[in-house]
Design a protein around this motif. Structure first.
Motif, PDB file in Angstrom:
ATOM      1  N   MET A   1      -0.680  -9.537  -5.421  1.00 57.57           N
ATOM      2  CA  MET A   1       0.642  -8.825  -5.267  1.00 57.57           C
ATOM      3  C   MET A   1       0.748  -8.029  -3.967  1.00 57.57           C
ATOM      4  N   ASP A   2       1.843  -8.157  -3.644  1.00 62.67           N
ATOM      5  CA  ASP A   2       2.021  -7.596  -2.058  1.00 62.67           C
ATOM      6  C   ASP A   2       1.768  -6.032  -2.024  1.00 62.67           C
ATOM      7  N   ASN A   3       0.902  -5.638  -1.437  1.00 66.00           N
ATOM      8  CA  ASN A   3       0.476  -4.254  -1.250  1.00 66.00           C
ATOM      9  C   ASN A   3       1.714  -3.398  -0.788  1.00 66.00           C
ATOM     10  N   CYS A   4       2.463  -3.936   0.194  1.00 64.16           N
ATOM     11  CA  CYS A   4       3.740  -3.175   0.508  1.00 64.16           C
ATOM     12  C   CYS A   4       4.702  -2.622  -0.480  1.00 64.16           C
ATOM     13  N   PHE A   5       4.945  -3.967  -1.325  1.00 60.17           N
ATOM     14  CA  PHE A   5       5.840  -3.808  -2.650  1.00 60.17           C
ATOM     15  C   PHE A   5       5.305  -2.635  -3.476  1.00 60.17           C
ATOM     16  N   ILE A   6       3.758  -2.501  -3.816  1.00 58.29           N
ATOM     17  CA  ILE A   6       3.223  -1.971  -4.482  1.00 58.29           C
ATOM     18  C   ILE A   6       3.610  -0.436  -4.042  1.00 58.29           C
ATOM     19  N   ASP A   7       3.084  -0.224  -3.000  1.00 56.77           N
ATOM     20  CA  ASP A   7       3.172   1.282  -2.110  1.00 56.77           C
ATOM     21  C   ASP A   7       4.560   1.764  -2.327  1.00 56.77           C
ATOM     22  N   THR A   8       5.503   0.973  -1.768  1.00 55.37           N
ATOM     23  CA  THR A   8       6.821   1.255  -1.920  1.00 55.37           C
ATOM     24  C   THR A   8       7.521   1.564  -3.228  1.00 55.37           C
ATOM     25  N   THR A   9       7.054   0.715  -4.209  1.00 61.64           N
ATOM     26  CA  THR A   9       7.711   1.068  -5.573  1.00 61.64           C
ATOM     27  C   THR A   9       6.918   2.257  -6.077  1.00 61.64           C
ATOM     28  N   LEU A  10       5.805   2.607  -6.023  1.00 62.66           N
ATOM     29  CA  LEU A  10       4.927   3.803  -6.345  1.00 62.66           C
ATOM     30  C   LEU A  10       5.675   5.037  -5.819  1.00 62.66           C
ATOM     31  N   GLU A  11       5.900   4.917  -4.437  1.00 62.89           N
ATOM     32  CA  GLU A  11       6.632   5.987  -3.893  1.00 62.89           C
ATOM     33  C   GLU A  11       7.938   6.338  -4.538  1.00 62.89           C
ATOM     34  N   PHE A  12       8.677   5.230  -4.485  1.00 61.54           N
ATOM     35  CA  PHE A  12       9.992   5.302  -5.397  1.00 61.54           C
ATOM     36  C   PHE A  12      10.018   6.052  -6.521  1.00 61.54           C
ATOM     37  N   ILE A  61       0.621   2.464 -13.394  1.00 56.64           N
ATOM     38  CA  ILE A  61       1.369   1.622 -12.840  1.00 56.64           C
ATOM     39  C   ILE A  61       0.862   0.739 -11.806  1.00 56.64           C
ATOM     40  N   ALA A  62       0.161   1.384 -10.893  1.00 55.30           N
ATOM     41  CA  ALA A  62      -0.419   0.757  -9.949  1.00 55.30           C
ATOM     42  C   ALA A  62      -1.232  -0.571 -10.366  1.00 55.30           C
ATOM     43  N   GLU A  63      -2.189  -0.056 -11.252  1.00 51.46           N
ATOM     44  CA  GLU A  63      -3.012  -0.976 -11.695  1.00 51.46           C
ATOM     45  C   GLU A  63      -2.312  -2.196 -12.454  1.00 51.46           C
ATOM     46  N   CYS A  64      -1.371  -2.035 -13.106  1.00 53.43           N
ATOM     47  CA  CYS A  64      -0.670  -3.039 -13.760  1.00 53.43           C
ATOM     48  C   CYS A  64       0.023  -3.961 -12.621  1.00 53.43           C
ATOM     49  N   LEU A  65       0.686  -3.212 -11.431  1.00 56.53           N
ATOM     50  CA  LEU A  65       1.254  -4.048 -10.487  1.00 56.53           C
ATOM     51  C   LEU A  65       0.305  -4.684  -9.702  1.00 56.53           C
ATOM     52  N   HIS A  66      -0.865  -4.378  -9.583  1.00 55.15           N
ATOM     53  CA  HIS A  66      -1.970  -5.072  -8.680  1.00 55.15           C
ATOM     54  C   HIS A  66      -2.417  -6.474  -9.687  1.00 55.15           C
ATOM     55  N   ASN A  67      -2.329  -6.244 -11.065  1.00 51.38           N
ATOM     56  CA  ASN A  67      -2.670  -7.219 -11.711  1.00 51.38           C
ATOM     57  C   ASN A  67      -1.505  -8.322 -11.830  1.00 51.38           C
ATOM     58  N   GLY A  68      -0.395  -7.770 -11.724  1.00 52.14           N
ATOM     59  CA  GLY A  68       0.928  -8.392 -11.864  1.00 52.14           C
ATOM     60  C   GLY A  68       1.431  -8.502 -13.493  1.00 52.14           C
ATOM     61  N   ASP A  69       1.027  -7.486 -14.166  1.00 47.18           N
ATOM     62  CA  ASP A  69       1.270  -7.420 -15.479  1.00 47.18           C
ATOM     63  C   ASP A  69       2.237  -6.510 -15.906  1.00 47.18           C
ATOM     64  N   LEU A  70       3.235  -5.949 -15.110  1.00 52.16           N
ATOM     65  CA  LEU A  70       3.907  -5.090 -15.339  1.00 52.16           C
ATOM     66  C   LEU A  70       5.629  -5.398 -15.409  1.00 52.16           C
ATOM     67  N   VAL A 181      12.818  -5.618  -3.394  1.00 51.10           N
ATOM     68  CA  VAL A 181      11.868  -4.860  -2.354  1.00 51.10           C
ATOM     69  C   VAL A 181      10.828  -6.096  -2.414  1.00 51.10           C
ATOM     70  N   ARG A 182      10.687  -6.629  -1.266  1.00 57.71           N
ATOM     71  CA  ARG A 182       9.874  -7.736  -0.896  1.00 57.71           C
ATOM     72  C   ARG A 182      10.299  -8.948  -1.784  1.00 57.71           C
ATOM     73  N   ASN A 183       9.386  -9.593  -2.434  1.00 62.20           N
ATOM     74  CA  ASN A 183       9.881 -10.622  -3.601  1.00 62.20           C
ATOM     75  C   ASN A 183      10.059 -10.274  -4.846  1.00 62.20           C
ATOM     76  N   TYR A 184      10.236  -8.982  -5.086  1.00 63.03           N
ATOM     77  CA  TYR A 184      10.771  -8.293  -6.241  1.00 63.03           C
ATOM     78  C   TYR A 184      12.176  -7.664  -6.388  1.00 63.03           C
ATOM     79  N   ASN A 185      12.717  -7.951  -7.952  1.00 59.48           N
ATOM     80  CA  ASN A 185      13.869  -7.237  -7.684  1.00 59.48           C
ATOM     81  C   ASN A 185      13.637  -5.867  -8.777  1.00 59.48           C
TER      82      ASN A 185
END
Length: 193
Positions: A1-12, A61-70, A181-185
């Motif tokens: 998963m895109d780290n930029c998406f993960i960081d941006t989503t977690l911050e938001f 949430i970050a762990e789930c996003l890294h695995n693409g499971d959220l 955000v990147r390739n996620y809605n």
């Protein structure tokens, strides 16, 4: 998963969670401090236990996003006996037709995040009928393999996921925002009685 998406989503999500706590008056306003983000004033709790809970949820949430499971995050406002009174829902949906050049610098995403935070300021009428002794919980909609992966993560060992079957039907759904955000809605809405 895109780290930029993960960081941006977690911050938001962190900003959204703290601001929901503030506007829903779950805790006294004295525990909040103001900050600037997205070119507006936002609120952040300075209570150590509240911040620790939110930070541990964000790590999960970050762990789930890294695995693409959220699939979904729910921020639920509850009564003192943990009955869900209303919830803010953050749905994540992979966008397979994403154009990498569109919003490459996340300017549109930031504007949408700002709009979400500003929308919270207009929802005060939704919080008026809440009981005085309200609380909150954060729910993650994921799968069993994500729960197993998080149980094996030493950073999350002291904060295990608890499987729950909380399905509350609400009469009203209020759409708040939908953006990419990147390739996620990210699709955000509020459910309430």
């Amino acid at each position: 998963m895109d780290n930029c998406f993960i960081d941006t989503t977690l911050e938001f999500l962190q900003i959204a969670f703290h601001n929901i706590l503030y506007y829903a008056s779950i805790y006294p306003i004295s525990i909040f401090e103001t900050r600037r983000k997205y070119s507006i004033v936002v609120y952040r709790s300075n209570h150590p236990e509240v911040n620790e809970y939110i930070d541990l949820c964000l790590k999960s949430i970050a762990e789930c996003l890294h695995n693409g499971d959220l699939k979904r995050v729910e921020f639920a406002i509850t009564s003192s006996d943990y009955e869900v009174l209303m919830k803010f829902v953050f749905d994540l949906d992979k966008n397979d037709t994403h154009d990498e050049t569109r919003d490459a610098y996340l300017v549109q995403a930031e504007q949408n995040m700002r709009a979400f935070c500003l929308k919270l300021t207009t929802l005060s009428d939704k919080f008026t009928d809440l009981p005085e002794d309200r609380s909150f919980m954060i729910f993650l909609h994921t799968n069993e393999s994500a729960a197993v992966a998080m149980a094996a993560n030493p950073e999350l060992e002291s904060f295990p996921l608890v499987e729950t079957e909380v399905e509350t039907e609400f009469q009203h759904i209020l759409p708040l925002r939908r953006f990419c955000v990147r390739n996620y809605n990210l699709d955000m809405y509020m459910e309430f009685r």
